[in-house]
Scaffold this motif. Structure first.
Motif, PDB file in Angstrom:
ATOM      1  N   LEU A 155      27.104  21.748  -0.495  1.00  0.00           N
ATOM      2  CA  LEU A 155      26.189  22.777  -0.048  1.00  0.00           C
ATOM      3  C   LEU A 155      26.019  23.270   1.304  1.00  0.00           C
ATOM      4  CD1 LEU A 155      22.701  22.518  -0.598  1.00  0.00           C
ATOM      5  CD2 LEU A 155      22.330  20.135   0.978  1.00  0.00           C
ATOM      6  N   ILE A 156      25.742  24.146   1.451  1.00  0.00           N
ATOM      7  CA  ILE A 156      25.129  24.793   3.079  1.00  0.00           C
ATOM      8  C   ILE A 156      23.976  25.144   3.042  1.00  0.00           C
ATOM      9  CG2 ILE A 156      25.179  27.134   4.257  1.00  0.00           C
ATOM     10  CD1 ILE A 156      28.085  27.989   2.468  1.00  0.00           C
ATOM     11  N   SER A 157      24.125  23.954   3.935  1.00  0.00           N
ATOM     12  CA  SER A 157      21.897  24.252   5.020  1.00  0.00           C
ATOM     13  C   SER A 157      22.242  25.072   5.640  1.00  0.00           C
ATOM     14  CB  SER A 157      21.348  22.495   4.454  1.00  0.00           C
ATOM     15  OG  SER A 157      20.119  23.228   5.015  1.00  0.00           O
ATOM     16  N   MET A 158      21.402  26.579   5.961  1.00  0.00           N
ATOM     17  CA  MET A 158      21.556  27.223   7.013  1.00  0.00           C
ATOM     18  C   MET A 158      20.262  27.640   7.220  1.00  0.00           C
ATOM     19  SD  MET A 158      22.645  30.640   8.007  1.00  0.00           S
ATOM     20  CE  MET A 158      23.939  30.747   9.490  1.00  0.00           C
ATOM     21  N   MET A 159      19.068  27.000   8.319  1.00  0.00           N
ATOM     22  CA  MET A 159      17.797  27.440   8.906  1.00  0.00           C
ATOM     23  C   MET A 159      17.622  29.483   9.367  1.00  0.00           C
ATOM     24  SD  MET A 159      18.351  26.004  13.276  1.00  0.00           S
ATOM     25  CE  MET A 159      16.422  25.611  12.565  1.00  0.00           C
TER      26      MET A 159
ATOM     27  N   ASN B  25      26.934   7.211   4.636  1.00  0.00           N
ATOM     28  CA  ASN B  25      26.557   6.703   2.947  1.00  0.00           C
ATOM     29  C   ASN B  25      27.454   7.940   2.632  1.00  0.00           C
ATOM     30  OD1 ASN B  25      24.187   4.524   2.694  1.00  0.00           O
ATOM     31  ND2 ASN B  25      23.715   6.025   4.373  1.00  0.00           N
ATOM     32  N   GLY B  26      28.197   8.400   3.413  1.00  0.00           N
ATOM     33  CA  GLY B  26      30.010   8.727   1.880  1.00  0.00           C
ATOM     34  C   GLY B  26      29.648  10.113   2.784  1.00  0.00           C
ATOM     35  N   ALA B  27      29.339  10.655   2.635  1.00  0.00           N
ATOM     36  CA  ALA B  27      29.287  12.123   2.479  1.00  0.00           C
ATOM     37  C   ALA B  27      29.700  13.445   4.186  1.00  0.00           C
ATOM     38  CB  ALA B  27      27.522  12.894   3.019  1.00  0.00           C
ATOM     39  N   GLU B  28      30.785  14.069   4.214  1.00  0.00           N
ATOM     40  CA  GLU B  28      31.301  14.156   4.927  1.00  0.00           C
ATOM     41  C   GLU B  28      30.584  15.794   5.653  1.00  0.00           C
ATOM     42  OE1 GLU B  28      35.246  16.435   4.652  1.00  0.00           O
ATOM     43  OE2 GLU B  28      35.675  14.824   3.544  1.00  0.00           O
TER      44      GLU B  28
ATOM     45  N   VAL C  44      20.350  16.254  -3.158  1.00  0.00           N
ATOM     46  CA  VAL C  44      21.923  17.158  -3.291  1.00  0.00           C
ATOM     47  C   VAL C  44      23.209  15.598  -3.030  1.00  0.00           C
ATOM     48  CG1 VAL C  44      23.692  18.265  -2.049  1.00  0.00           C
ATOM     49  CG2 VAL C  44      21.649  19.187  -2.793  1.00  0.00           C
ATOM     50  N   TYR C  45      22.430  14.410  -2.959  1.00  0.00           N
ATOM     51  CA  TYR C  45      23.333  13.430  -1.881  1.00  0.00           C
ATOM     52  C   TYR C  45      23.368  12.844  -3.399  1.00  0.00           C
ATOM     53  CZ  TYR C  45      24.994   9.303  -0.450  1.00  0.00           C
ATOM     54  OH  TYR C  45      25.867   8.354  -0.317  1.00  0.00           O
ATOM     55  N   PHE C  46      22.241  12.736  -4.001  1.00  0.00           N
ATOM     56  CA  PHE C  46      21.643  11.752  -5.306  1.00  0.00           C
ATOM     57  C   PHE C  46      22.527  12.066  -6.790  1.00  0.00           C
ATOM     58  CE2 PHE C  46      18.695   8.887  -2.991  1.00  0.00           C
ATOM     59  CZ  PHE C  46      19.864   7.758  -3.205  1.00  0.00           C
ATOM     60  N   LYS C  47      22.088  13.499  -6.749  1.00  0.00           N
ATOM     61  CA  LYS C  47      22.436  14.372  -7.981  1.00  0.00           C
ATOM     62  C   LYS C  47      23.891  14.452  -7.524  1.00  0.00           C
ATOM     63  CE  LYS C  47      21.801  18.461 -10.894  1.00  0.00           C
ATOM     64  NZ  LYS C  47      20.738  19.396 -11.742  1.00  0.00           N
ATOM     65  N   HIS C  48      24.841  14.888  -6.674  1.00  0.00           N
ATOM     66  CA  HIS C  48      26.088  15.585  -6.748  1.00  0.00           C
ATOM     67  C   HIS C  48      26.988  14.658  -5.925  1.00  0.00           C
ATOM     68  CE1 HIS C  48      24.779  19.373  -8.716  1.00  0.00           C
ATOM     69  NE2 HIS C  48      23.692  19.188  -7.740  1.00  0.00           N
ATOM     70  N   ILE C  49      26.749  14.261  -4.748  1.00  0.00           N
ATOM     71  CA  ILE C  49      28.050  13.207  -4.033  1.00  0.00           C
ATOM     72  C   ILE C  49      28.016  12.017  -4.992  1.00  0.00           C
ATOM     73  CG2 ILE C  49      28.623  12.516  -1.396  1.00  0.00           C
ATOM     74  CD1 ILE C  49      26.667  14.818  -0.665  1.00  0.00           C
TER      75      ILE C  49
ATOM     76  N   LEU D 183      16.534  19.702  -8.612  1.00  0.00           N
ATOM     77  CA  LEU D 183      16.910  17.883  -8.265  1.00  0.00           C
ATOM     78  C   LEU D 183      16.433  16.849  -8.429  1.00  0.00           C
ATOM     79  CD1 LEU D 183      17.405  19.493  -4.590  1.00  0.00           C
ATOM     80  CD2 LEU D 183      19.530  19.007  -5.807  1.00  0.00           C
ATOM     81  N   PRO D 184      16.561  15.758  -7.992  1.00  0.00           N
ATOM     82  CA  PRO D 184      15.723  13.946  -8.072  1.00  0.00           C
ATOM     83  C   PRO D 184      14.711  13.963  -7.682  1.00  0.00           C
ATOM     84  CG  PRO D 184      18.050  13.869  -7.647  1.00  0.00           C
ATOM     85  CD  PRO D 184      17.748  14.967  -7.517  1.00  0.00           C
ATOM     86  N   ASN D 185      13.735  13.443  -7.872  1.00  0.00           N
ATOM     87  CA  ASN D 185      12.429  13.670  -7.439  1.00  0.00           C
ATOM     88  C   ASN D 185      12.911  12.685  -5.427  1.00  0.00           C
ATOM     89  OD1 ASN D 185      11.532  14.468  -8.961  1.00  0.00           O
ATOM     90  ND2 ASN D 185       9.159  12.674  -9.375  1.00  0.00           N
TER      91      ASN D 185
END
Ligand code: 7TS
Length: 394
Positions: A147-151, A117-120, A83-88, A224-226
């Motif tokens: 993105l929301i990431s929740m276990m 690396n710049g994400a919040e 998600v970082y590489f593709k979107h952020i 997503l990218p590999n």
């Protein structure tokens, strides 16, 4: 000596049927499925069967992908870094990720790395029961959230999080949604046709499959990218020669464990409740989280005044395996991170003991554990009061 394994949230015993199913792939069926000769071709139908078991167990729609990875840690890294590489990186105005404060380190540490690396990142706290409500997650959403990431269920407390609700909110707002379902498979119904999850992480060794193999469900349109670039395996989405025996083991293990979900929620739950009721009778204990909201196999208990490690040692001497929390952190004498996040008395975070059952746990084992645990608390409390008395007198 009697041995009782109550650390099934750390890893589980290999299902004997799974072991049998895997055996030929260590022997005569050793071909590389990407090879064009008979050795390669003859293993493919077994791989297809195993993949089919996983799609069925998760009720995953056909056009979606299930990528095979080496573990849940890799699956979580793939989603978050992807998600970082593709979107952020491409659109820094959408650089915000929401998660909970009690995710596994493979999520928390990866997000700290992305933060550098710049994400919040917003780490949403749990309440005193170890729960995070959908409202609390939704309140963290901003215009920048990507993105929301929740276990789905927490590994320490067993608390089941409102993934269906949060996934629906994310979908409505056009935010991607990932869940680490490592502790949910085989315990909580997971239906990807009904729940709008975009990415879902799982790991075979948590449901009686082999260690070192996991998976990542990716909804169509959310590619997503590999993380690993290289050969054309897995349609070019995750390079590396396929671990045929383990994939076949993981497929059957998932089918078996999802097939046992009712047993888990009746028989195993009844054993867990019996153990919990007996341990709750010990004075000055706290059990974290409403058990109706927990996975049916888990207890996180704090015994006031007794160090978790001292208790583990006593249990281990009697052949009982438990843990003070995640094995990922258990080599250090640290406070239990989830207990700390719950905001209990800091002393309690050092007294946490996790007991986690499986469908292979027996009633005799529970009787034995109740007896050993109760006597261990009495013994350790007697030692600490003698010590306190000696200190006072001396
Ligand atoms: N996610 C969750 C929720 C977990 O519980 C674990 C392992 C992982 C990811 C990592 O899985 P792996 O396949 O990469 O090994 N949790 C624990 C635990 O609670 N005690 O030991 C390992």
């Amino acid at each position: 000596m009697k041995r009782v394994y109550l650390d099934n949230n750390a890893t589980t015993k290999l299902d004997p049927l799974v072991k049998m199913k895997m055996q030929p792939f260590f022997e005569e069926l050793y071909g590389n499925p990407n090879s064009l000769h008979q050795y390669g071709m003859e293993v493919r139908p077994y791989l297809n069967e195993a993949m089919g078991y996983m799609y069925d167990a998760l009720n995953a729609p056909d056009p979606d992908d299930i990528l095979i990875t080496s573990c849940a840690t890799e699956s979580n890294n793939t989603v978050l870094k992807g998600v970082y590489f593709k979107h952020i990186l491409r659109d820094p105005s959408k650089n915000h990720i929401i998660t909970t404060a009690v995710e596994h380190p493979s999520v928390l540490e990866t997000l700290h790395f992305l933060e550098d690396n710049g994400a919040e990142i917003t780490f949403v706290d749990v309440d005193e029961n170890g729960y995070v409500s959908a409202e609390r997650m939704a309140a963290a959403i901003t215009d920048k959230t990507v993105l929301i990431s929740m276990m789905w269920a927490n590994n320490e407390t067993g608390m089941i999080f409102p993934v269906e609700e949060v996934a629906a909110i994310a979908r409505e707002k056009g935010i991607l949604f990932h869940t680490d379902a490592v502790q949910a498979i085989g315990k909580v119904p997971v239906d990807l046709t009904r729940t709008p999850v975009d990415y879902l992480t799982f790991s075979a060794h948590k449901f009686h499959g082999p260690k070192g193999i996991g998976g990542l469900y990716v909804r169509k349109g959310c590619e997503l990218p590999n993380l690993l670039h290289g050969g054309e395996q897995m349609g070019g989405k995750r390079a590396g020669t396929l671990n045929v025996a383990y994939i076949i083991g993981m497929g059957l293990a998932m089918k078996q464990s999802v097939g046992h979900i009712e047993k888990m929620n009746s028989d195993v739950r009844a054993l867990r409740d019996r153990l919990e009721d007996a341990l709750a009778l010990i004075p000055e204990t706290i059990i974290v989280g409403d058990r109706a909201r927990r996975t049916p196999n888990t207890i996180l208990i704090s015994v006031r005044g007794i160090e978790g490690e001292a208790m583990l040692w006593d249990l281990n001497r009697a052949g009982i395996a438990a843990s003070t929390g995640s094995a990922c952190a258990s080599e250090s004498l640290e406070a239990n991170p989830v207990m700390s996040a719950i905001g209990e008395d800091p002393e309690l975070a050092h007294t946490a003991i996790r007991l986690s059952l499986s469908r292979f746990t027996t009633s005799d084992e529970i009787d034995y554990t109740i007896d050993v645990f109760t006597r261990a608390v009495e013994r350790l409390r007697a030692i600490s009061s003698t010590y306190a008395y000696t200190n006072e007198v001396g």
